[in-house]
Design a protein around this motif. Structure first.
Motif, short mmCIF file in Angstrom:
data_model
loop_
_atom_site.label_atom_id
_atom_site.label_comp_id
_atom_site.label_asym_id
_atom_site.label_seq_id
_atom_site.Cartn_x
_atom_site.Cartn_y
_atom_site.Cartn_z
N ALA A 16 1.02 -1.02 -0.03
CA ALA A 16 0.11 -0.01 0.04
C ALA A 16 0.93 1.17 0.03
O ALA A 16 0.62 2.18 0.62
CB ALA A 16 -0.83 -0.15 1.25
N GLY A 17 1.88 1.37 -0.89
CA GLY A 17 2.71 2.63 -1.02
C GLY A 17 3.29 2.99 0.14
O GLY A 17 3.80 2.35 1.02
N TYR A 18 2.87 4.31 0.52
CA TYR A 18 3.38 4.87 1.73
C TYR A 18 2.34 4.78 3.08
O TYR A 18 2.91 5.27 4.20
CB TYR A 18 3.65 6.39 1.52
CG TYR A 18 4.88 6.85 0.80
CD1 TYR A 18 5.97 6.75 1.44
CD2 TYR A 18 4.88 7.06 -0.41
CE1 TYR A 18 7.44 7.15 0.72
CE2 TYR A 18 5.90 7.22 -1.30
CZ TYR A 18 7.25 7.58 -0.59
OH TYR A 18 8.66 7.56 -1.20
N GLY A 19 1.28 3.93 2.54
CA GLY A 19 0.27 4.04 3.78
C GLY A 19 -0.38 5.20 4.06
O GLY A 19 -0.98 5.28 5.17
N ILE A 20 -0.46 6.37 3.22
CA ILE A 20 -0.93 7.52 3.54
C ILE A 20 -2.17 7.95 2.83
O ILE A 20 -2.56 7.62 1.70
CB ILE A 20 0.19 8.79 3.15
CG1 ILE A 20 1.35 8.52 4.00
CG2 ILE A 20 -0.43 10.05 3.30
CD1 ILE A 20 2.60 9.36 3.56
#
Ligand code: ZN
Length: 510
Positions: free
Chosen positions: A139-143
Motif C-alpha cells: 500500500a505504498g506509503y500507507g498515507i
C-alpha cells in the motif's frame, strides 16, 4: 690512524643506541604521566569497539566498569564510606515485549523465509499485543490525506489483510522542511487500521535511513518499587505493527519485477500504489508483552576522597558522569554506538579529576565523590539508584557536577547549565573563568535536556551540568573517538578542576 677510528666505531654506535633508547624511554615516561595523554587513553578505551557500545546488562559495560574501578584504585581514592569496593549494584526491571512469545513468519515465492526477532524484524514500540495472519498487500506509503489529494489505499482491498508500507512520505507531494504527521509510524498504523487491515508491516528504505537498521526491541526499565502503569490493551482490538529489514523486503519487490528504489521513484511520480501487486505472500504475526518484569543487575562505580575540614568534610561534592550508552545491534557495516562524546568523554573526565585531586587532598575542605553512573540512557536510573543509598549520619550532598558530552564542538563554549540559580555558584563559575580564561556559557534550563543532574535536582541538590552541545552524530553509530578534539577537551577539564577546587573550599550557601 685508520685502525684507531675503526676501533672506536662500535663504541660510537653503542653510545648512539643508548642515547636513543633513553630518549625514547624518557618521552614514554613523560607521555604516560602527562594528563592530556591519560585523558585521551581513558576516552579511547571506553569508546573502543571492544566495549560494544556499553549497553546496560552487557559484557561490554561490565568491562568498562572494571576499567573505571581499576583507574580509581590506581588514582588512590577509596570506596565510599561503608563500602568494600567501588561498585554500587542495583536491580533494574525490564518491561516490554516478550521475546519468547513474539514471532513472525512470512511465506511466499520462493518459499518461506527465516525471520528472526532482533535481526530482521521487530514490533514497533506502539504495537498492540495480539495476532494477525493473512495475505500481504502493498500500500505504498500507507498515507491517506485529502488535503494533499493523496490516497495510497485508493483501489486497494485491505480488509482482513496485512498492509506493507514504506517509511516516510513522497517528497514530491509533502515538501515541507520537516516531515509531516503523515510520515509518523503511528499515523500509518491508524490509517491502515481504519481501512480494515489486520496488521501493518513497515519498511525502511535507503532514502530515509542510510545508517543501517537497528531491530532491537523497544524496552523500558524501572527501579523496583517505581510506580509503573502497565500498558492497557485496547478493547476489542489487536493490531500488530512490525518493522522488517530492507533485505527481506527486497524479495517482495523482486517478485513484482521491480526494486525498492524504482518503486519509490514511481510512487513519488504519482503512480498509484494499487499498480504494484504483491502476489502469494502472507504473514503470521504474534506480538506479546511481558507479563512479569525481568530483573537485571547494573552497577555504578563510585570512589571517595575525604575532605580535611572537621565540619565541612560532612558536605559532599559529587562529580559524576554516565558510562553507559546504546550498545550495538546485529547487522552489516558499523553497528556499534561507541558513544565517544556521549559519554566516554565525561567518564574519562571523572577519572582524570579523581587522578588529579587524589594527591591534592589538602586543598579540599569538603569531601569529594567521583562516580560514574550506569543506566542513564534508559532513563537516569543509575543516578536515581545512587541517591537511594543512605548517607552516613550527619552527611549531606552540597553540590553535584555532571559531565555529559564535553569533547565536541571545539569552536563553541563549554556550556554550564544550572537548573536553579544560586548566587554563590555564579561567583564560582566566574572566578574559575577568570583564572583559566575559558570560553564558557552559563545559563538556566528547566527540563529541555535530560541527564543525571536531574535526579539530584529532584532531591533539591544544587547542580552544575557541563556540556559542549549536541551535534549530528548524537545517538548515532558515528559518535566516534576520531571526532573528539582532545586539546579543547582537556582545557575544559582544566576549567572543571577550578570549579571543583572552589566548590570544595568556598562558602556555598548563606
Ligand atoms: Zn549522555
Amino acid at each position: 690512524m685508520k685502525t684507531a677510528i675503526k676501533r672506536i666505531i662500535p663504541f660510537i654506535i653503542a653510545a648512539a643506541a643508548a642515547c636513543m633508547f633513553f630518549s625514547v624511554f624518557f618521552v614514554y615516561l613523560l607521555a604516560i604521566a602527562y594528563p592530556p595523554y591519560t585523558l585521551y587513553q581513558h576516552e579511547q578505551y571506553l569508546a573502543s569497539d571492544n566495549l560494544d557500545g556499553r549497553f546496560v546488562g552487557t559484557a561490554g559495560i561490565f568491562e568498562a566498569e572494571e576499567y573505571i574501578a581499576g583507574q580509581f584504585a590506581r588514582a588512590g581514592i577509596d570506596p565510599l564510606p561503608g563500602d568494600d569496593d567501588f561498585y554500587q549494584e542495583f536491580t533494574l526491571q525490564r518491561f516490554g515485549f516478550d521475546r519468547g512469545k513474539t514471532s513472525c513468519s512470512i511465506t511466499g515465492k520462493p518459499g518461506s523465509f527465516t525471520i528472526s526477532l532482533g535481526e530482521n524484524y521487530r514490533p514497533l514500540p506502539f504495537s498492540d499485543e495480539g495476532a494477525a495472519a493473512g495475505p500481504l498487500v502493498f500500500a505504498g506509503y500507507g498515507i491517506t490525506s485529502k488535503d494533499d489529494n493523496w490516497d495510497d489505499y485508493n483501489g486497494i482491498d485491505i480488509k482482513g489483510k496485512i498492509a506493507v508500507v514504506f517509511r516516510g512520505e513522497p517528497k514530491t507531494v509533502f515538501s515541507g522542511t520537516r516531515p509531516s504527521r503523515h510520515s509518523f509510524f503511528q499515523t500509518k498504523a491508524k490509517n491502515a487500521h481504519s481501512h480494515g487491515a489486520a496488521g501493518l508491516i513497515i519498511i525502511t528504505t535507503p532514502f530515509n535511513n542510510d545508517r543501517g537498521e537497528d531491530f532491537r526491541l523497544d524496552e523500558r526499565y524501572f527501579l523496583p518499587g517505581a510506580v509503573v502503569s502497565p500498558r492497557k490493551p485496547v478493547p476489542n482490538r489487536s493490531f500488530p505493527s512490525i518493522q522488517i529489514s530492507t533485505n527481506l523486503a527486497d524479495k517482495f519487490f523482486s517478485s513484482m519485477g521491480t526494486t525498492i528504489d524504482k518503486c519509490i521513484r514511481e510512487l513519488d511520480n504519482k503512480t498509484p500504489a494499487s499498480e504494484f501487486i504483491l502476489k502469494d505472500f502472507s504473514a503470521d504475526i504474534q506480538v506479546s508483552m511481558l507479563e512479569q518484569p525481568e530483573n537485571m543487575t547494573a552497577r555504578n562505580v563510585a570512589g571517595f576522597l575525604p575532605g580535611n575540614d572537621p565540619e565541612l568534610k560532612n558536605e559532599w561534592i559529587v562529580v559524576g558522569a554516565h558510562h553507559d550508552h546504546l550498545g550495538s545491534y546485529d547487522g552489516t557495516g558499523d553497528t556499534i554506538f561507541n558513544g565517544a562524546d556521549d559519554n566516554a568523554s565525561g567518564t574519562a573526565g571523572v577519572i582524570e579529576l579523581a587522578r588529579y585531586f587524589a594527591p591534592r587532598q589538602n586543598e579540599l575542605k569538603r569531601s569529594m565523590v567521583f562516580v560514574t553512573f550506569s543506566a542513564e540512557e534508559v532513563w537516569l536510573h543509575g543516578s536515581a539508584a545512587f541517591l537511594e543509598k543512605e548517607l552516613p549520619a550527619g552527611v549531606k550532598i552540597a553540590a553535584m557536577c555532571n559531565l555529559d558530552m564535553i569533547g565536541r564542538n571545539p569552536d563553541g563554549p563549554l556550556e554550564i547549565i544550572r537548573r536553579t540559580p544560586l548566587p554563590h555558584f555564579t561567583k564560582i563559575v566566574n572566578e574559575a573563568q577568570a583564572k583559566t580564561g575559558q570560553f564558557i556559557y552559563y545559563y538556566s534550563l528547566d527540563s529541555d535536556y535530560f541527564s543525571d543532574d536531574m535526579s539530584f535536582v529532584k532531591k533539591k541538590i544544587p547542580t552544575l551540568f557541563f556540556f559542549s552541545g549536541t551535534h549530528e552524530d548524537y545517538h548515532t553509530v558515528d559518535d566516534e573517538s576520531d571526532r573528539i578534539l582532545y586539546n579543547v577537551f582537556y582545557k575544559r577539564i582544566e576549567y572543571i578542576k577550578e570549579i571543583i577546587r572552589l566548590l570544595a573550599r568556598e562558602n556555598l550557601f548563606d
